[in-house]
Scaffold this motif. Structure first.
Motif, mmCIF file in Angstrom:
data_model
loop_
_atom_site.group_PDB
_atom_site.id
_atom_site.type_symbol
_atom_site.label_atom_id
_atom_site.label_comp_id
_atom_site.label_asym_id
_atom_site.label_seq_id
_atom_site.Cartn_x
_atom_site.Cartn_y
_atom_site.Cartn_z
ATOM 1 N N GLU A 222 47.874 45.601 33.930
ATOM 2 C CA GLU A 222 47.528 46.873 33.321
ATOM 3 C C GLU A 222 48.639 47.325 32.361
ATOM 4 O O GLU A 222 48.359 47.873 31.292
ATOM 5 C CB GLU A 222 47.300 47.937 34.394
ATOM 6 N N GLN A 223 49.894 47.085 32.752
ATOM 7 C CA GLN A 223 51.008 47.421 31.861
ATOM 8 C C GLN A 223 50.935 46.606 30.569
ATOM 9 O O GLN A 223 51.174 47.118 29.478
ATOM 10 C CB GLN A 223 52.344 47.158 32.567
ATOM 11 N N LEU A 224 50.621 45.312 30.721
ATOM 12 C CA LEU A 224 50.483 44.449 29.552
ATOM 13 C C LEU A 224 49.379 44.964 28.627
ATOM 14 O O LEU A 224 49.562 45.046 27.405
ATOM 15 C CB LEU A 224 50.182 43.013 29.989
ATOM 16 N N GLU A 225 48.238 45.337 29.212
ATOM 17 C CA GLU A 225 47.131 45.790 28.371
ATOM 18 C C GLU A 225 47.476 47.096 27.658
ATOM 19 O O GLU A 225 47.108 47.282 26.498
ATOM 20 C CB GLU A 225 45.850 45.952 29.187
ATOM 21 N N THR A 226 48.185 47.987 28.320
ATOM 22 C CA THR A 226 48.628 49.217 27.660
ATOM 23 C C THR A 226 49.509 48.892 26.462
ATOM 24 O O THR A 226 49.361 49.470 25.377
ATOM 25 C CB THR A 226 49.399 50.113 28.648
ATOM 26 N N PHE A 227 50.421 47.946 26.672
ATOM 27 C CA PHE A 227 51.301 47.502 25.583
ATOM 28 C C PHE A 227 50.491 46.925 24.427
ATOM 29 O O PHE A 227 50.720 47.258 23.255
ATOM 30 C CB PHE A 227 52.280 46.461 26.136
ATOM 31 N N LEU A 228 49.505 46.087 24.740
ATOM 32 C CA LEU A 228 48.679 45.478 23.689
ATOM 33 C C LEU A 228 47.842 46.524 22.966
ATOM 34 O O LEU A 228 47.751 46.525 21.732
ATOM 35 C CB LEU A 228 47.770 44.403 24.296
ATOM 36 N N GLU A 229 47.216 47.428 23.722
ATOM 37 C CA GLU A 229 46.337 48.429 23.119
ATOM 38 C C GLU A 229 47.094 49.360 22.179
ATOM 39 O O GLU A 229 46.613 49.714 21.107
ATOM 40 C CB GLU A 229 45.660 49.252 24.213
ATOM 41 N N THR A 230 48.274 49.785 22.604
ATOM 42 C CA THR A 230 49.006 50.791 21.833
ATOM 43 C C THR A 230 49.788 50.207 20.668
ATOM 44 O O THR A 230 50.089 50.917 19.703
ATOM 45 C CB THR A 230 49.981 51.579 22.727
ATOM 46 N N GLU A 231 50.115 48.895 20.745
ATOM 47 C CA GLU A 231 50.995 48.343 19.719
ATOM 48 C C GLU A 231 50.478 47.098 19.011
ATOM 49 O O GLU A 231 50.897 46.815 17.888
ATOM 50 C CB GLU A 231 52.360 48.019 20.345
ATOM 51 N N HIS A 232 49.591 46.343 19.644
ATOM 52 C CA HIS A 232 49.239 45.038 19.064
ATOM 53 C C HIS A 232 47.756 44.724 19.200
ATOM 54 O O HIS A 232 47.373 43.615 19.595
ATOM 55 C CB HIS A 232 50.082 43.943 19.715
ATOM 56 N N ALA A 233 46.926 45.676 18.844
ATOM 57 C CA ALA A 233 45.484 45.532 19.064
ATOM 58 C C ALA A 233 44.874 44.330 18.350
ATOM 59 O O ALA A 233 43.933 43.722 18.852
ATOM 60 C CB ALA A 233 44.766 46.808 18.631
ATOM 61 N N ASN A 234 45.390 43.954 17.197
ATOM 62 C CA ASN A 234 44.789 42.852 16.436
ATOM 63 C C ASN A 234 45.801 41.766 16.082
ATOM 64 O O ASN A 234 45.590 41.000 15.146
ATOM 65 C CB ASN A 234 44.166 43.395 15.139
ATOM 66 N N ASP A 235 46.884 41.689 16.847
ATOM 67 C CA ASP A 235 47.982 40.795 16.484
ATOM 68 C C ASP A 235 47.982 39.505 17.297
ATOM 69 O O ASP A 235 47.502 39.455 18.436
ATOM 70 C CB ASP A 235 49.331 41.496 16.703
ATOM 71 N N ALA A 236 48.582 38.481 16.708
ATOM 72 C CA ALA A 236 48.849 37.239 17.429
ATOM 73 C C ALA A 236 50.118 37.409 18.256
ATOM 74 O O ALA A 236 51.073 38.056 17.809
ATOM 75 C CB ALA A 236 49.021 36.085 16.448
ATOM 76 N N GLY A 237 50.107 36.837 19.459
ATOM 77 C CA GLY A 237 51.282 36.943 20.305
ATOM 78 C C GLY A 237 51.252 35.930 21.426
ATOM 79 O O GLY A 237 50.275 35.199 21.620
ATOM 80 N N ILE A 238 52.341 35.887 22.182
ATOM 81 C CA ILE A 238 52.475 34.959 23.303
ATOM 82 C C ILE A 238 52.802 35.753 24.554
ATOM 83 O O ILE A 238 53.647 36.648 24.530
ATOM 84 C CB ILE A 238 53.594 33.931 23.054
ATOM 85 N N VAL A 239 52.110 35.421 25.656
ATOM 86 C CA VAL A 239 52.384 36.021 26.965
ATOM 87 C C VAL A 239 52.865 34.905 27.878
ATOM 88 O O VAL A 239 52.134 33.943 28.135
ATOM 89 C CB VAL A 239 51.131 36.684 27.562
ATOM 90 N N TYR A 240 54.093 35.009 28.359
ATOM 91 C CA TYR A 240 54.649 33.970 29.223
ATOM 92 C C TYR A 240 54.507 34.333 30.703
ATOM 93 O O TYR A 240 54.796 35.459 31.118
ATOM 94 C CB TYR A 240 56.128 33.736 28.903
ATOM 95 N N CYS A 241 54.052 33.348 31.485
ATOM 96 C CA CYS A 241 53.953 33.474 32.942
ATOM 97 C C CYS A 241 54.676 32.293 33.573
ATOM 98 O O CYS A 241 54.812 31.226 32.963
ATOM 99 C CB CYS A 241 52.497 33.475 33.402
ATOM 100 N N LEU A 242 55.090 32.463 34.833
ATOM 101 C CA LEU A 242 55.889 31.430 35.487
ATOM 102 C C LEU A 242 55.045 30.256 35.972
ATOM 103 O O LEU A 242 55.453 29.103 35.876
ATOM 104 C CB LEU A 242 56.661 32.046 36.662
ATOM 105 N N SER A 243 53.855 30.542 36.495
ATOM 106 C CA SER A 243 53.053 29.481 37.116
ATOM 107 C C SER A 243 51.792 29.179 36.310
ATOM 108 O O SER A 243 51.281 30.021 35.574
ATOM 109 C CB SER A 243 52.653 29.878 38.532
ATOM 110 N N ARG A 244 51.277 27.972 36.493
ATOM 111 C CA ARG A 244 50.040 27.573 35.821
ATOM 112 C C ARG A 244 48.875 28.442 36.293
ATOM 113 O O ARG A 244 48.025 28.827 35.488
ATOM 114 C CB ARG A 244 49.746 26.098 36.125
ATOM 115 N N ARG A 245 48.841 28.698 37.586
ATOM 116 C CA ARG A 245 47.751 29.517 38.126
ATOM 117 C C ARG A 245 47.741 30.901 37.494
ATOM 118 O O ARG A 245 46.688 31.420 37.105
ATOM 119 C CB ARG A 245 47.900 29.624 39.645
#
Length: 608
Positions: A222-245
């Motif tokens: 939810e925090q990530l989506e707030t960040f995307l909605e308020t700042e990067h609604a139509n932008d290319a970006g990368i989201v890094y996670c630790l595990s494949r799952r």
């Protein structure tokens, strides 16, 4: 003479009127035949440091790169500039490889990209000896040189054998380049590649166009989506996670919420990885959710954000991963959320690995430096630069701590409560249970272990759960507590806890702001990321220029940024050239691109 030729080629081929930083000094040194070790941040213009000398020296330049999947895009970009470039790697079939080899031997190439495995084949080295004899080798460029370091996060064993280049071709200059290397890694690059006599060019590690932000984790998606909605609604970006799952789950969740998100990790079928990477590079507004398997050498210049849902392994990893944002020099964001669970899991991974004790110790120190960065109340740009041995003064106005200074508080009493709770419950429970005990919550698990009878039960009920979470996170990050593998992550006291419990040491912690209180306004992207694009979303000419770029890119099956970078389109928008002569003065418009695309974009300007 070298300077005037370099300036002329810079403008004619690449469309730039001046060099950046130490580019000119590096190019002059290599053109004159000298070896060089170049440390330059991502987006700082490393490629130009070997591409321009390749055009100024006789013969072909051989570029050693571990990035097979991205060689095609690098070659595409050079061919757009009118440079005779090709690559040799396992993605080519036998006929294609023979054709490239024929071009090489006949002297029909300016630049050839080669995977290290291919380069080191005895047959290929013999072919290079023929090339040197007949048409000449301009230089050897060793890209991503940090791959030679066994202490690094991208170690490639085959890089150790690249000393063969110096042995067999002692008169050909070598340039080794990397965006990430602390002092020990730099020393290892010099030793392993026999670059003791090379001149070192170390540029500032600062990426002033990137805004760094770290926020406590509570509901990460939810925090990530707030960040995307308020700042990067139509932008290319990368989201890094630790595990494949977690990569797959996060990508699926974002997709279900309407975002154009794709997964990427080493466990996916190669065809799926390649397809997803191709979409990310060649389309607009795609979000790649990935493990660290994705990213090294990504050339996409308009990545507007890099988000971390999990803690990286080290400051080097964090710096390199966030450095994939804003390669075009325009504003970008590096956003990370982390909690005590991240610290615990990273330390568990380290302790349970099969690495030698000496390597574990190095990795612990690297992780501790990253934790210090996360919990710091000081300028984040300064903290990063200090880690890489560089000093930087002043308020950057480009990080959360400078824009919204953080309070600290005397947390000695709270720390004593927390440490006592760990001790009294037997040093085998996790944070959630410990917080329940401190806050006097008689849930079934607390009752099961009779912890409601302990002296610490309820002593911290005046402190809210979010603050207790912050206390435990900082105590773990600060080395007062550590996770015990044998008790499945239960917290144990360290020696550093003893003086605190005895009242001999104070503990001061950062006071976390209320979650997302330090965020930007809901009105749009943050001030820094908005500046270059302010008002563009609804500008008819901007939309028409982007549409023409995408149309031309699809016709040629290349990424849009290979046609023109966003920065070039913005300058076209602002200056509105009315002729090819005026178009030739736009940054990034060299002779080949002017001839190929000038009329197309002038027509767009006239029509809008």
């Amino acid at each position: 003479m070298i300077v005037s030729q370099a300036q002329q080629r810079l403008h004619e081929v690449f469309g730039y009127s001046s060099f950046r930083g130490e580019q000119q000094a590096i190019i002059e040194h290599v053109v004159a035949g000298g070896d060089a070790l170049v440390l330059m941040p991502t987006g700082g213009g490393k490629s130009l440091c070997y591409q321009l000398p390749a055009l100024l020296r006789d013969g072909v330049a051989i570029v050693v790169s571990p990035l097979i999947a991205l060689m095609q895009d690098q070659v595409d970009a050079l061919q757009q500039l009118g440079v005779k470039a090709a690559f040799l790697n396992s993605s080519l079939d036998a006929d294609e490889a023979r054709q490239v080899t024929s071009q090489l031997i006949q002297g029909d190439l300016d630049i050839l990209y080669v995977a290290p495995e291919r380069l080191l084949l005895s047959g290929f080295l013999a072919q290079l000896e023929q090339v040197e004899m007949h048409t000449g080798i301009a230089l050897f460029a060793i890209d991503e040189a940090h791959c030679v370091s066994e202490w690094g996060h991208d170690f490639r064993p085959e890089y150790r054998n690249l000393t063969a280049l110096h042995t067999r071709f002692p008169n050909v200059p070598r340039i080794a380049l990397t965006a990430t290397a602390d002092a020990p890694t730099r020393a290892e690059i010099v030793e392993r590649l026999s670059l003791e006599n090379a001149q070192q060019f170390v540029s500032s590690f600062d990426r002033p166009n990137i805004r760094y932000r770290v926020t406590p984790k509570h509901k990460a998606r939810e925090q990530l989506e707030t960040f995307l909605e308020t700042e990067h609604a139509n932008d290319a970006g990368i989201v890094y996670c630790l595990s494949r799952r977690k990569v797959e789950e996060t990508a699926a969740w974002l997709k279900a919420r309407g975002w154009d998100a794709l997964p990427y990790h080493a466990g996916l079928d190669a065809s799926v990885r390649n397809q997803n990477q191709r979409r990310f590079l060649r389309e607009e507004g795609v979000i790649m959710v990935a493990t660290i398997a994705f990213g090294m050498g990504i050339d996409k210049p308009n990545v507007r954000f890099v988000a971390h849902l999990d803690l990286p392994k080290s400051m080097e990893s964090y710096y390199q991963e966030t450095g994939r944002a804003g390669r075009d020099g325009l504003p970008a964001n590096a956003w990370m959320t982390f909690g005590v669970g991240d610290v615990v899991s990273m330390r568990q991974m380290l302790d349970s690995s099969d690495a030698p004790a000496a390597r574990k110790q190095v990795e612990r120190q690297k992780l501790d430096a990253l934790l210090g960065f996360c919990e710091s109340v000081n300028c984040r740009h300064q903290t990063i630069l200090r880690y890489f041995g560089e000093q930087h003064a002043g308020n950057c106005q480009q990080c959360d701590n400078c824009l919204h200074p953080v309070d600290t508080w005397d947390a000695t009493q709270a720390a004593q409560m927390a440490l006592s709770a760990v001790y009294r419950t037997g040093q085998c429970f996790g944070v959630v249970h410990l917080m329940d005990v401190l806050m006097g919550k008689s849930n079934p698990k607390v009752l099961q272990f009779s912890h409601q009878t302990l002296s610490v039960f309820g002593v911290g009920k005046d402190i809210v759960q979010s603050q207790w979470s912050s206390v435990f996170r900082q105590l773990v990050a600060g080395g007062f507590l550590h996770a015990d593998i044998d008790s499945h992550g239960g917290l144990k006291l360290t020696e550093a806890a003893r003086p605190v419990l005895k009242g001999l040491a104070e503990v001061w912690l950062r006071r976390d702001a209320e979650t997302e209180n330090r965020k930007i306004s809901k009105s749009g992207r943050s001030a820094n990321a908005k500046a270059a694009y302010d008002g563009l979303a609804d500008d008819p000419l901007w939309l028409a220029l982007k549409a023409k770029r995408l149309e031309l890119a699809r016709e040629q099956a290349v990424p849009p940024y290979v046609i023109f970078h966003d920065a070039t389109l913005i300058e076209i928008l602002n200056r509105r050239p009315g002729s090819l002569l005026e178009m030739s003065q736009i940054m990034g418009v060299g002779r080949a691109k002017l001839d190929r695309y000038g009329d197309d974009f002038l027509q767009v300007i006239v029509a809008n």
